[in-house]
Design a protein around this motif. Sequence first.
Motif, PDB file in Angstrom:
ATOM      1  N   ASN A  35      83.266  88.400   6.750  1.00  0.00           N
ATOM      2  CA  ASN A  35      84.400  87.883   6.356  1.00  0.00           C
ATOM      3  C   ASN A  35      84.840  88.773   5.111  1.00  0.00           C
ATOM      4  O   ASN A  35      85.986  89.073   4.754  1.00  0.00           O
ATOM      5  CB  ASN A  35      84.134  86.483   5.377  1.00  0.00           C
ATOM      6  CG  ASN A  35      84.250  85.104   6.263  1.00  0.00           C
ATOM      7  OD1 ASN A  35      85.208  84.686   6.520  1.00  0.00           O
ATOM      8  ND2 ASN A  35      83.190  85.104   7.175  1.00  0.00           N
ATOM      9  N   LEU A  36      83.927  89.626   4.856  1.00  0.00           N
ATOM     10  CA  LEU A  36      84.073  90.715   3.735  1.00  0.00           C
ATOM     11  C   LEU A  36      84.162  92.169   3.940  1.00  0.00           C
ATOM     12  O   LEU A  36      84.848  92.541   2.951  1.00  0.00           O
ATOM     13  CB  LEU A  36      83.098  90.284   2.459  1.00  0.00           C
ATOM     14  CG  LEU A  36      82.859  88.991   2.025  1.00  0.00           C
ATOM     15  CD1 LEU A  36      82.015  88.888   0.681  1.00  0.00           C
ATOM     16  CD2 LEU A  36      84.415  88.555   1.479  1.00  0.00           C
ATOM     17  N   ARG A  94      85.534  95.201   5.781  1.00  0.00           N
ATOM     18  CA  ARG A  94      86.935  95.226   6.434  1.00  0.00           C
ATOM     19  C   ARG A  94      86.728  96.607   6.826  1.00  0.00           C
ATOM     20  O   ARG A  94      86.238  97.545   6.517  1.00  0.00           O
ATOM     21  CB  ARG A  94      88.178  95.188   5.494  1.00  0.00           C
ATOM     22  CG  ARG A  94      88.026  93.817   4.998  1.00  0.00           C
ATOM     23  CD  ARG A  94      88.598  92.659   6.015  1.00  0.00           C
ATOM     24  NE  ARG A  94      88.793  91.284   5.450  1.00  0.00           N
ATOM     25  CZ  ARG A  94      89.172  90.553   6.091  1.00  0.00           C
ATOM     26  NH1 ARG A  94      89.367  90.416   7.331  1.00  0.00           N
ATOM     27  NH2 ARG A  94      89.504  89.187   5.394  1.00  0.00           N
ATOM     28  N   ASP A 121      89.349  84.587  -4.509  1.00  0.00           N
ATOM     29  CA  ASP A 121      90.194  85.702  -4.004  1.00  0.00           C
ATOM     30  C   ASP A 121      89.247  86.457  -2.883  1.00  0.00           C
ATOM     31  O   ASP A 121      89.977  87.010  -2.220  1.00  0.00           O
ATOM     32  CB  ASP A 121      90.485  86.627  -5.376  1.00  0.00           C
ATOM     33  CG  ASP A 121      89.146  87.416  -5.789  1.00  0.00           C
ATOM     34  OD1 ASP A 121      88.194  86.731  -6.287  1.00  0.00           O
ATOM     35  OD2 ASP A 121      88.871  88.436  -5.560  1.00  0.00           O
ATOM     36  N   LEU A 122      88.066  85.930  -2.655  1.00  0.00           N
ATOM     37  CA  LEU A 122      87.432  86.577  -1.503  1.00  0.00           C
ATOM     38  C   LEU A 122      87.503  85.591  -0.228  1.00  0.00           C
ATOM     39  O   LEU A 122      87.012  86.345   0.789  1.00  0.00           O
ATOM     40  CB  LEU A 122      86.093  86.776  -1.917  1.00  0.00           C
ATOM     41  CG  LEU A 122      85.754  87.794  -2.876  1.00  0.00           C
ATOM     42  CD1 LEU A 122      84.362  87.795  -3.368  1.00  0.00           C
ATOM     43  CD2 LEU A 122      86.070  89.092  -2.573  1.00  0.00           C
ATOM     44  N   GLN A 158      89.621  84.980   2.574  1.00  0.00           N
ATOM     45  CA  GLN A 158      90.595  85.405   3.381  1.00  0.00           C
ATOM     46  C   GLN A 158      90.715  84.468   4.574  1.00  0.00           C
ATOM     47  O   GLN A 158      89.882  83.837   5.109  1.00  0.00           O
ATOM     48  CB  GLN A 158      90.282  86.970   3.645  1.00  0.00           C
ATOM     49  CG  GLN A 158      90.158  87.613   2.340  1.00  0.00           C
ATOM     50  CD  GLN A 158      91.342  87.734   1.544  1.00  0.00           C
ATOM     51  OE1 GLN A 158      92.536  87.762   2.029  1.00  0.00           O
ATOM     52  NE2 GLN A 158      91.360  87.831   0.236  1.00  0.00           N
ATOM     53  N   PRO A 159      91.894  84.591   5.109  1.00  0.00           N
ATOM     54  CA  PRO A 159      92.257  83.743   6.481  1.00  0.00           C
ATOM     55  C   PRO A 159      91.287  83.959   7.727  1.00  0.00           C
ATOM     56  O   PRO A 159      90.884  83.351   8.377  1.00  0.00           O
ATOM     57  CB  PRO A 159      93.736  83.995   6.646  1.00  0.00           C
ATOM     58  CG  PRO A 159      94.169  84.443   5.563  1.00  0.00           C
ATOM     59  CD  PRO A 159      93.131  85.134   4.916  1.00  0.00           C
ATOM     60  N   ALA A 160      91.049  85.481   7.788  1.00  0.00           N
ATOM     61  CA  ALA A 160      90.008  85.769   8.708  1.00  0.00           C
ATOM     62  C   ALA A 160      90.357  85.385  10.246  1.00  0.00           C
ATOM     63  O   ALA A 160      89.472  84.885  10.979  1.00  0.00           O
ATOM     64  CB  ALA A 160      88.703  85.697   8.402  1.00  0.00           C
ATOM     65  N   ARG A 201      84.556  81.148   9.472  1.00  0.00           N
ATOM     66  CA  ARG A 201      85.346  81.573   8.502  1.00  0.00           C
ATOM     67  C   ARG A 201      85.137  80.698   7.298  1.00  0.00           C
ATOM     68  O   ARG A 201      85.083  79.265   7.115  1.00  0.00           O
ATOM     69  CB  ARG A 201      86.756  81.400   8.660  1.00  0.00           C
ATOM     70  CG  ARG A 201      87.393  82.015  10.108  1.00  0.00           C
ATOM     71  CD  ARG A 201      88.815  81.642  10.333  1.00  0.00           C
ATOM     72  NE  ARG A 201      89.001  81.771  11.736  1.00  0.00           N
ATOM     73  CZ  ARG A 201      89.941  81.386  12.459  1.00  0.00           C
ATOM     74  NH1 ARG A 201      90.923  80.442  11.901  1.00  0.00           N
ATOM     75  NH2 ARG A 201      90.131  81.588  13.856  1.00  0.00           N
ATOM     76  N   SER A 246      86.979  80.370   4.808  1.00  0.00           N
ATOM     77  CA  SER A 246      88.564  79.712   4.594  1.00  0.00           C
ATOM     78  C   SER A 246      88.682  78.414   5.404  1.00  0.00           C
ATOM     79  O   SER A 246      89.209  77.423   4.868  1.00  0.00           O
ATOM     80  CB  SER A 246      89.831  80.672   5.169  1.00  0.00           C
ATOM     81  OG  SER A 246      89.636  80.751   6.464  1.00  0.00           O
TER      82      SER A 246
END
Length: 360
Positions: A86-87, A89, A211-212, A214-216, A224, A226
């Motif tokens: 998830n984090l 990138r 803020d961490l 994300q849709p992913a 995910r 999210s």
Amino acid sequence: MTRAYNFNAGPAALPLEVLQRAQEELVDYNGIGMSIMEISHRSREYERVNEETQQLFRELLEIPEGYKVLFLQGGASMQFAMVPMNLLRPGTTAAYVDTGSWAKKALAEAKLLGEVQVVASSKDDQYTTIPDLSSLELSEQTAYLHITSNETIGGIQYKSFPDTGDVPLIADMSSDILSRPLDVSRFGLIYAGAQKNLGPSGVTVVIIREDLIQPAEHLPTMLRYSTHADNNSLYNTPPVYSIYMMNLVLQWIKENGGLAAMEKRNEEKAKLIYDVIDGSGGFYRGVAKPEYRSPMNITFRMANEELEKRFVEESQAAGFVGLKGHRSVGGLRASTYNAVPYESCQALQQFMLDFQKRHG
């Protein structure tokens, strides 16, 4: 009923009061004519437990606004993969601090998923210390810094946490969460398997800065953050009974003075055992360097494996459970989590003194 002196590393001791309350409510929860294990996770009764358990975490840890509390499955081992999934990138690097067995497991999973850098390690000290991170410099391309706050197998603990600036600090706190006060605002994400300080196995707590999340969409739905944040940890059937038990444990912590009281009590319990080790003239030898000793997992050795084997055998005959060290390192270990009574640590202290008299 005689209760064992339970020093298991996980699944670990639960407060007797919690077990007794769960026993009372097992067949009929809150007068609804069913066990909580039988009710729908969409029911008002369970939704109340879900919300209340999140709120207890927020209260005990003083979690600031802008964070979600999630209840997931798969243990901390699943988080070893979910965090980088998830984090981490493309074009970024994940930074890891290598402090022993569990840090290495998290690192190995991240290496399968992207670029990873080991920025500090205590390997040269045989994982008996926590590396000095005071002068650590992280590049702008660093996705996050991952640490293991307490190494269950090695018996070492961070006494302070690094300042990572704009880089999210991620911590596996499986074996010392809720054992002491904590400034959650310094972390981007905290995760913990429940089976040590929080309750029985089956649920994993994730505290994540919003803020961490994300849709992913590139990830499977269940992997995910999210998905679980958007559905209040109710996307699929949660481990209802484990969360219910965790709720009772959190209530017990609150009723017994909160995290400041837990920290004081844990330090007093651990001191009973560390004092025997330090005063034994080398009969017992602590594994961790004193300044990094964990109050959760007390690791020690003796002159030889035969003597350690005798210690385990005699301790078991005396009602002690879980004092054999992890199979990967051997030795001896006493895990003194929140729910381990002070009296159990007193009993272990006396057993250790007596054992030394007879075998020293």
